[in-house]
Design a protein around this motif. Sequence first.
Motif: not given
Length: 311
Positions: A200-208
Amino acid sequence: MTDDRHPSLAPPAIPRGWKYRALKALFTWFGNRSNTTRLRLGKLLGGLSYRLVRPRARVARRNLEICFPELDAAARERLLRDHFHALAQSVVDRGVLWFAPPERVRELVSLSGYEENLKPLVAARQSCILLAPHFIALDAAASRLTMETPSGATMYSPQSDPDVDALVREGRARFNDVHLVNRRDGVRPLLRHVKAGRPLYYLPDMDFGRKGSLFVPFFGTPAATIPATAQLASTWKLPVLPIRGSWNPATGRYHIEVLPALADFPGEDGLEAATARINRMVEDWTRDMPSQYYWVHRRFKTRPPGEPGLY
């Protein structure tokens, strides 16, 4: 061959609109240019976007003020210019990543750590999290890794313009069997890929936003951060392999490192501590290559209750 994927994951029909055709022609043209020409284009477009894309420049400038208060205004402005240069270059280089022959992709993007850290998991059909924070080498890393892994999955935020969305999806799903999971569907659709043994290619650092987020420090300022990395790792016993990507302005090439799985993650101290640990890692990488983090995102958009907005 039938497509047994969830409807939200199936590739959309490619639009025939003029915008899609024009964008594909432009990126294909980028992909056919020499490294020297692409570097000139990136520098030119970076200078133009720094001057013309003022809303994003304001966001990035404010982020730099928050994260690097020790720098004077002139130093932060130089960093801002360097960031727009790097960001523009990453856009130009998608022409290679998405439309140039595979050997050109390998020439542009070198890869280390795959054989010893990721390949054994792929061979064993052991799902894992490839933790890829928002640096400008993000697409270079994704393309290069999908060339090596037979199948994988990643969360994806649909673009508002359907022609642009189709182009991005086409480029990101170019190699092998890539499953793009609509972020609006949440984490649950990822679980079927975990069960199938896919990375799983996962991007952890956005403000949702506030829902589901924890406020953990990033450069000393509370930042709304989704704790999904720690949740998935804990629930499904998934190893978490950081993916560090960097761009070399002198050569115009990218290098992607697949790092060993995080030791004792998420650990016994809870989701907040594990999520803060990831933010510290991203912060350390950002200090090493400060112009290459995605400063144009409003990383501090959501504030803790009672705190004023920062933008």
